[in-house]
Design a protein around this motif. Structure first.
Motif, PDB file in Angstrom:
ATOM      1  N   THR A 172       5.922  11.516  -6.458  1.00  9.09           N
ATOM      2  CA  THR A 172       5.131  10.868  -5.419  1.00  9.09           C
ATOM      3  C   THR A 172       4.376   9.675  -5.989  1.00  9.09           C
ATOM      4  N   LEU A 173       4.213   8.637  -5.179  1.00  9.79           N
ATOM      5  CA  LEU A 173       3.409   7.491  -5.592  1.00  9.79           C
ATOM      6  C   LEU A 173       1.952   7.651  -5.163  1.00  9.79           C
ATOM      7  N   GLN A 174       1.631   8.762  -4.470  1.00 11.71           N
ATOM      8  CA  GLN A 174       0.237   9.077  -4.147  1.00 11.71           C
ATOM      9  C   GLN A 174      -0.136  10.382  -4.838  1.00 11.71           C
ATOM     10  N   ARG A 175      -0.386  10.262  -6.125  1.00 13.92           N
ATOM     11  CA  ARG A 175      -0.755  11.422  -6.935  1.00 13.92           C
ATOM     12  C   ARG A 175      -2.151  11.904  -6.578  1.00 13.92           C
ATOM     13  N   ASN A 176      -2.472  13.133  -6.989  1.00 14.88           N
ATOM     14  CA  ASN A 176      -3.807  13.684  -6.752  1.00 14.88           C
ATOM     15  C   ASN A 176      -4.837  13.145  -7.734  1.00 14.88           C
TER      16      ASN A 176
ATOM     17  N   ARG B 199       0.860  -1.188   0.000  1.00 12.54           N
ATOM     18  CA  ARG B 199       0.000   0.000   0.000  1.00 12.54           C
ATOM     19  C   ARG B 199       0.889   1.228   0.000  1.00 12.54           C
ATOM     20  N   THR B 200       0.502   2.211  -0.810  1.00 14.25           N
ATOM     21  CA  THR B 200       1.283   3.447  -0.826  1.00 14.25           C
ATOM     22  C   THR B 200       0.920   4.298   0.373  1.00 14.25           C
ATOM     23  N   ARG B 201       1.891   5.105   0.775  1.00 12.68           N
ATOM     24  CA  ARG B 201       1.707   6.090   1.837  1.00 12.68           C
ATOM     25  C   ARG B 201       2.071   7.453   1.267  1.00 12.68           C
ATOM     26  N   ALA B 202       1.697   8.488   1.985  1.00 12.37           N
ATOM     27  CA  ALA B 202       1.961   9.853   1.518  1.00 12.37           C
ATOM     28  C   ALA B 202       3.450  10.126   1.322  1.00 12.37           C
ATOM     29  N   ASP B 203       4.310   9.397   2.025  1.00  9.53           N
ATOM     30  CA  ASP B 203       5.747   9.659   1.905  1.00  9.53           C
ATOM     31  C   ASP B 203       6.456   8.718   0.931  1.00  9.53           C
ATOM     32  N   ASN B 204       5.697   7.950   0.143  1.00  3.82           N
ATOM     33  CA  ASN B 204       6.305   7.063  -0.856  1.00  3.82           C
ATOM     34  C   ASN B 204       6.594   7.844  -2.134  1.00  3.82           C
ATOM     35  N   GLY B 205       7.820   7.706  -2.624  1.00  2.00           N
ATOM     36  CA  GLY B 205       8.210   8.356  -3.864  1.00  2.00           C
ATOM     37  C   GLY B 205       9.077   7.435  -4.695  1.00  2.00           C
ATOM     38  N   TRP B 206       9.450   7.914  -5.884  1.00  2.00           N
ATOM     39  CA  TRP B 206      10.318   7.167  -6.792  1.00  2.00           C
ATOM     40  C   TRP B 206      11.339   8.159  -7.343  1.00  2.00           C
TER      41      TRP B 206
ATOM     42  N   LEU C 166       9.708  10.337   0.864  1.00  5.49           N
ATOM     43  CA  LEU C 166       9.590  11.782   0.663  1.00  5.49           C
ATOM     44  C   LEU C 166       9.482  12.498   2.009  1.00  5.49           C
ATOM     45  N   PRO C 167       9.949  13.727   2.142  1.00  3.22           N
ATOM     46  CA  PRO C 167      10.680  14.458   1.104  1.00  3.22           C
ATOM     47  C   PRO C 167      12.063  13.840   0.882  1.00  3.22           C
ATOM     48  N   PHE C 168      12.531  13.963  -0.356  1.00  3.52           N
ATOM     49  CA  PHE C 168      13.809  13.383  -0.746  1.00  3.52           C
ATOM     50  C   PHE C 168      14.683  14.499  -1.309  1.00  3.52           C
TER      51      PHE C 168
ATOM     52  N   TYR D 153      -1.896   6.604 -10.287  1.00  4.83           N
ATOM     53  CA  TYR D 153      -1.110   5.671  -9.486  1.00  4.83           C
ATOM     54  C   TYR D 153      -1.951   4.981  -8.409  1.00  4.83           C
ATOM     55  N   ASP D 154      -3.247   4.877  -8.632  1.00  2.56           N
ATOM     56  CA  ASP D 154      -4.084   4.111  -7.694  1.00  2.56           C
ATOM     57  C   ASP D 154      -3.655   2.648  -7.669  1.00  2.56           C
ATOM     58  N   PHE D 155      -3.166   2.146  -8.805  1.00  4.57           N
ATOM     59  CA  PHE D 155      -2.584   0.805  -8.872  1.00  4.57           C
ATOM     60  C   PHE D 155      -1.430   0.857  -9.860  1.00  4.57           C
TER      61      PHE D 155
END
Length: 178
Positions: free
Chosen positions: A109-113, A79-86, A101-103, A117-119
Motif C-alpha cells: 500500500t502507498l498509504q502505510r500506517n 495524492r495517495t488514496r487508500a486504494d493506491n498500491g505498488w 488495491l485490492p490487487f 510513505y507520507d511523501f
C-alpha cells in the motif's frame, strides 16, 4: 569525499559507520539517510534488502493527503488514496508499477500506517527498462525516526525532505555509489 560534478545529481554513498546508513549529498547539503538492510548492491534482486548501485531519474512523487502540503516540488505529484498500491510480484504483468488495491498479486500500500510513505519520490529503478525479479518499489521516502534500514529504498527525515525540496525536480538523478 565524492563531489558531484553535475548539479542535476543527488548522490548517496554508504556510511562507514553501518552498511544500512548513508550520506545523501545534494549541492551543499549532506544529509543522513537510511538505505537497504543489506547495504548496496550492483546485482539488485527482488526481496534482497539491498539498495541498487545505480543512477536513477526522479520520475514523479506521491503525497499523503494533509502531509507535506508545504512541500512544492517540480515533479508530477499525486495524492495517495487508500486504494493506491505498488505491485511487487515478479510474476505479475503489473510488476513494479502502481496498482489499485485490492490487487490479485502481491502489492504494497502507498498509504502505510506509519509516516514512511507520507511523501514518496519514485526512482527509475527497473521501471523504464523492467526486468522481472530485479527489484521493485525503489523510492526516496521518509525515514523511521531511528533510521532503521529500508527494504532497498533511500529514506531521509521529514525535515531533510523539506531541505531537499529544490533538488526534487525533473531532470534530476539520484546516484547510489558502492
Amino acid at each position: 569525499m565524492h563531489r558531484s560534478r553535475n548539479p542535476a545529481t543527488i548522490i548517496v554513498r554508504r556510511s562507514p559507520l553501518h552498511r544500512s546508513l548513508g550520506i545523501l549529498q545534494a549541492g551543499p547539503l549532506r544529509l543522513r539517510c537510511a538505505i537497504g538492510r543489506a547495504g548496496t548492491s550492483s546485482l539488485k534482486l527482488e526481496g534482497d534488502g539491498a539498495t541498487p548501485i545505480a543512477s536513477m531519474r526522479l520520475l514523479n512523487a506521491y503525497r499523503r493527503p494533509q502531509k507535506f502540503s508545504d512541500l512544492q516540488v517540480s515533479l508530477p505529484t499525486r495524492r495517495t488514496r487508500a486504494d493506491n498500491g505498488w505491485c511487487d510480484s515478479p510474476g505479475s504483468p503489473a510488476y513494479n508499477h502502481p496498482v489499485r488495491l485490492p490487487f490479485p498479486a502481491s502489492a504494497e500500500t502507498l498509504q502505510r500506517n506509519d509516516r514512511l510513505y507520507d511523501f514518496i519520490v519514485v526512482l527509475d529503478w527497473n521501471i523504464t527498462c523492467r526486468q522481472r525479479g530485479r527489484g521493485s518499489a525503489i523510492f526516496l521516502h521518509v525515514a523511521h525516526p531511528d533510521y532503521r534500514p529500508t527494504e532497498g529504498c533511500v529514506a531521509i527525515s521529514p525535515t531533510d525532505m523539506r531541505r531537499l525540496q529544490p533538488f526534487l525536480r525533473m531532470g534530476m538523478r539520484l546516484v547510489v555509489s558502492g
